[in-house]
Design a protein around this motif. Structure first.
Motif, mmCIF file in Angstrom:
data_model
loop_
_atom_site.group_PDB
_atom_site.id
_atom_site.type_symbol
_atom_site.label_atom_id
_atom_site.label_comp_id
_atom_site.label_asym_id
_atom_site.label_seq_id
_atom_site.Cartn_x
_atom_site.Cartn_y
_atom_site.Cartn_z
ATOM 1 N N LYS A 84 37.115 57.979 37.842
ATOM 2 C CA LYS A 84 37.047 56.591 38.284
ATOM 3 C C LYS A 84 36.553 55.659 37.178
ATOM 4 N N SER A 85 35.451 56.036 36.528
ATOM 5 C CA SER A 85 34.895 55.154 35.501
ATOM 6 C C SER A 85 35.853 54.995 34.332
ATOM 7 N N HIS A 86 36.594 56.048 34.008
ATOM 8 C CA HIS A 86 37.574 55.961 32.920
ATOM 9 C C HIS A 86 38.736 55.042 33.304
ATOM 10 N N VAL A 87 39.186 55.132 34.558
ATOM 11 C CA VAL A 87 40.280 54.268 35.015
ATOM 12 C C VAL A 87 39.867 52.808 34.931
ATOM 13 N N PHE A 88 38.672 52.497 35.403
ATOM 14 C CA PHE A 88 38.200 51.117 35.343
ATOM 15 C C PHE A 88 38.104 50.630 33.890
ATOM 16 N N ARG A 89 37.555 51.468 33.028
ATOM 17 C CA ARG A 89 37.385 51.074 31.630
ATOM 18 C C ARG A 89 38.733 50.819 30.959
ATOM 19 N N GLU A 90 39.719 51.660 31.254
ATOM 20 C CA GLU A 90 41.024 51.542 30.608
ATOM 21 C C GLU A 90 41.851 50.374 31.137
ATOM 22 N N ASN A 91 41.433 49.787 32.251
ATOM 23 C CA ASN A 91 42.189 48.676 32.838
ATOM 24 C C ASN A 91 41.391 47.380 32.892
ATOM 25 N N ILE A 92 40.205 47.369 32.274
ATOM 26 C CA ILE A 92 39.322 46.214 32.391
ATOM 27 C C ILE A 92 39.935 44.965 31.778
ATOM 28 N N GLU A 93 40.668 45.107 30.691
ATOM 29 C CA GLU A 93 41.255 43.930 30.047
ATOM 30 C C GLU A 93 42.243 43.245 30.971
ATOM 31 N N GLU A 94 43.071 44.014 31.648
ATOM 32 C CA GLU A 94 44.040 43.417 32.581
ATOM 33 C C GLU A 94 43.331 42.827 33.792
ATOM 34 N N LEU A 95 42.332 43.516 34.322
ATOM 35 C CA LEU A 95 41.627 43.025 35.507
ATOM 36 C C LEU A 95 40.879 41.724 35.230
ATOM 37 N N ASN A 96 40.492 41.505 33.990
ATOM 38 C CA ASN A 96 39.788 40.269 33.641
ATOM 39 C C ASN A 96 40.677 39.035 33.720
ATOM 40 N N ASN A 97 41.964 39.216 33.947
ATOM 41 C CA ASN A 97 42.881 38.087 34.077
ATOM 42 C C ASN A 97 42.887 37.489 35.487
ATOM 43 N N TYR A 98 42.174 38.135 36.418
ATOM 44 C CA TYR A 98 42.207 37.698 37.812
ATOM 45 C C TYR A 98 40.998 36.816 38.136
ATOM 46 N N ASP A 99 41.121 36.100 39.249
ATOM 47 C CA ASP A 99 40.005 35.295 39.739
ATOM 48 C C ASP A 99 39.064 36.112 40.609
ATOM 49 N N ALA A 100 39.593 37.152 41.246
ATOM 50 C CA ALA A 100 38.769 37.992 42.114
ATOM 51 C C ALA A 100 39.321 39.421 42.099
ATOM 52 N N ILE A 101 38.399 40.377 42.128
ATOM 53 C CA ILE A 101 38.737 41.792 42.274
ATOM 54 C C ILE A 101 38.168 42.246 43.603
ATOM 55 N N ILE A 102 39.005 42.846 44.439
ATOM 56 C CA ILE A 102 38.571 43.276 45.768
ATOM 57 C C ILE A 102 38.684 44.791 45.864
ATOM 58 N N SER A 103 37.598 45.417 46.291
ATOM 59 C CA SER A 103 37.561 46.869 46.438
ATOM 60 C C SER A 103 36.983 47.217 47.796
ATOM 61 N N THR A 104 37.241 48.437 48.230
ATOM 62 C CA THR A 104 36.618 48.930 49.452
ATOM 63 C C THR A 104 35.696 50.100 49.145
ATOM 64 N N GLU A 105 35.359 50.267 47.858
ATOM 65 C CA GLU A 105 34.452 51.347 47.442
ATOM 66 C C GLU A 105 33.329 50.790 46.582
ATOM 67 N N ASN A 106 32.120 51.274 46.836
ATOM 68 C CA ASN A 106 30.940 50.781 46.121
ATOM 69 C C ASN A 106 31.040 50.952 44.613
ATOM 70 N N THR A 107 31.708 52.026 44.164
ATOM 71 C CA THR A 107 31.729 52.330 42.731
ATOM 72 C C THR A 107 32.475 51.280 41.909
ATOM 73 N N ALA A 108 33.183 50.366 42.553
ATOM 74 C CA ALA A 108 33.815 49.278 41.803
ATOM 75 C C ALA A 108 32.770 48.416 41.105
ATOM 76 N N ALA A 109 31.520 48.569 41.494
ATOM 77 C CA ALA A 109 30.435 47.855 40.808
ATOM 78 C C ALA A 109 30.361 48.240 39.339
ATOM 79 N N PHE A 110 30.873 49.427 38.981
ATOM 80 C CA PHE A 110 30.898 49.854 37.582
ATOM 81 C C PHE A 110 31.668 48.869 36.699
ATOM 82 N N LEU A 111 32.579 48.118 37.304
ATOM 83 C CA LEU A 111 33.383 47.177 36.530
ATOM 84 C C LEU A 111 32.507 46.180 35.784
#
Length: 378
Positions: A84-111
Motif C-alpha cells: 500500500k505505501s509503495h502504491v501511494f508513493r509511486e502515484n503521489i505526483e498524479e494524485l497531487n493534481n486533484y482538489d480532493a482525494i477520497i478513501s474508505t481506508e485509514n491508511t490513506a493518511a500515509f499520503l
C-alpha cells in the motif's frame, strides 16, 4: 471552475461497495470531474458494475494505480500491507493534481507523509461495527471525515481523532448499492431450507475460524435442516498463496457453500438472504440486523466481553464458548430471538441515526461538495 476528485481503492474489492456509489453521485454533478483508482485488478469489474447500477456516467473514469516491478512483486507475494505505501508513493505526483482525494481506508493518511500537498484528504469511514482497530488514530490526519452515524462519530470525537467541524454523519452508502442489486436472483442451494451465514473475521486473536471452522462444516454436513454459507472476511486469505482458498473450497457439499471472495461476499447478498447469522467480530453483523434476525456469536478464545464496548454487538444473540454448544444455539436462535430484538433495534438507531437508510450516497456527495466550497471561500 471544475472540481477534480480522486477516489482511491487501495485494498480488496470490498472497498468499492463503501464508496463507489458516492463517486457516481459526485460525477453526476455539474463542474465535478471524478476518477477512481484501484489497486486490485478485480476491483475494475466491481466499479464498472456499480457505475452501471447508478446510471452509467461515462465521465466517471476508472484507472489502475501505476505500479513498479517491485510493487507488483509485493502484490504477487501477498505482502499487501507493505504494498500500500509503495502504491501511494509511486502515484503521489498524479494524485497531487486533484482538489480532493477520497478513501474508505485509514491508511490513506500515509499520503500526507509521502508528499500530498494540494488535495484535501477525505475519509468515508467504512464498516459500522464495534471492534477496536489498531490504526484508528490515523483518522486525525484526514481533513474531513464522513461517518455512517452517531455511534462511530461520537467515539472518534471523544477520542479526539476528529472535530465537529471536520466531520459529519451521512449514513451507509453500501445500503444504496445493495438496494440497486437486490432484485438479482439468489439461488445456490437446490432445496428451500433456512440459510445460516457463517461470517468469521480475520483477526487471529478474536476469530473463531481457525479453531472451529472444521467442526462447523462437519456439523452441518451431518444434519439436513439448514444450509450453510461460509463467507469469511476477504482479508482471511492474505497469506497462503491461494492454498487456503483451494483447500477450503474443497469442502463444498450439498448443503455447505463456501465463498472465499466473490462479488456476493462483499455486496450484502449473503447478509440479506440468510435466516441466521453466525460470527465473531465482523461489522457485517450490522448489515445483517438492518432486518432484525437471529444471531449467534462464537467465542472460542473465551474473551471477557461483557461490558466491553468493542463487543457491544455480542448483545444481539447468544454467545457460545464451547464448540459443542454451537448447533444447539443455532437451533434455538429463532425461538429466542425475542430476547435480543430490542438490543438489535436500539443499536441500529445508535449506529445509523434517524436518517433514512437509503440516500447516503447523495448525502455524502452533497457534504463533500459543501465542504470543498467552504474551503475555497475561506
Amino acid at each position: 471552475m471544475t472540481v477534480k476528485i480522486a477516489f482511491v481503492y487501495i485494498a480488496e474489492p470490498y472497498q468499492c461497495y463503501h464508496a463507489a456509489s458516492v463517486a457516481s453521485a459526485l460525477s453526476a454533478l455539474p463542474d465535478c470531474s471524478v476518477t477512481e483508482y484501484y489497486s486490485f485488478s478485480d476491483s475494475a469489474e466491481h466499479l464498472r458494475h456499480i457505475r452501471t447500477l447508478f446510471g452509467g456516467n461515462d465521465s466517471l473514469s476508472i484507472r489502475p494505480f501505476q505500479k513498479s516491478v517491485f510493487t507488483k512483486i509485493l502484490h504477487i507475494g501477498r505482502r499487501l500491507d507493505r504494498e500500500k505505501s509503495h502504491v501511494f508513493r509511486e502515484n503521489i505526483e498524479e494524485l497531487n493534481n486533484y482538489d480532493a482525494i477520497i478513501s474508505t481506508e485509514n491508511t490513506a493518511a500515509f499520503l500526507k507523509q509521502q508528499g500530498l500537498k494540494k488535495p484535501k484528504l477525505i475519509l468515508i469511514k467504512h464498516g459500522a461495527g464495534d471492534r477496536k482497530v489498531r490504526n484508528e488514530y490515523m483518522v486525525k490526519y484526514f481533513d474531513f471525515v464522513l461517518f455512517p452515524g452517531p455511534k462511530i462519530r461520537n467515539y472518534f470525537l471523544k477520542e479526539g481523532f476528529t472535530t465537529e467541524e471536520k466531520s459529519t454523519s451521512i449514513g451507509y452508502p453500501k445500503f444504496d448499492i445493495f438496494n440497486a442489486i437486490k432484485a438479482e436472483e439468489f439461488s445456490i442451494f437446490p432445496k428451500n431450507k433456512p440459510i445460516v451465514l457463517y461470517n468469521p473475521h480475520y483477526k487471529k486473536s478474536q476469530t473463531s475460524y481457525y479453531k472451529w471452522k472444521n467442526f462447523i462444516i462437519e456439523s452441518f454436513e451431518n444434519q439436513n435442516y439448514y444450509d450453510l454459507v461460509i463467507s469469511p472476511h476477504v482479508k482471511m486469505f492474505h497469506e497462503g498463496y491461494f492454498v487456503n482458498e483451494f483447500l477450503l473450497k474443497r469442502r463444498n457439499s450439498e448443503n455447505v457453500y463456501i465463498d472465499t471472495g466473490s462479488i456476493n461476499s462483499v455486496n450484502m447478498t449473503y447478509t440479506s438472504n440468510s435466516s441466521i447469522y453466525v460470527g465473531d467480530v465482523s461489522s457485517q453483523v450490522y448489515e445483517f440486523i438492518i432486518e432484525p434476525r437471529p444471531c449467534v456469536f462464537l467465542n472460542p478464545h473465551k474473551i471477557k466481553w461483557q461490558g466491553n464496548p468493542y463487543f457491544k454487538h455480542w448483545e444481539f444473540g447468544e454467545v457460545v464458548e464451547n464448540r459443542n454448544d454451537i448447533m444447539p444455539a443455532i437451533r434455538r436462535a429463532k425461538e429466542q430471538h425475542y430476547l435480543y430484538l430490542d438490543a438489535q433495534k436500539e443499536m441500529i438507531r445508535k449506529t445509523f441515526g434517524t436518517m433514512p437508510l437509503l440516500g447516503a450516497s447523495q448525502r455524502a456527495a452533497t457534504a463533500i461538495i459543501d465542504y470543498l466550497n467552504q474551503i475555497n471561500m475561506a
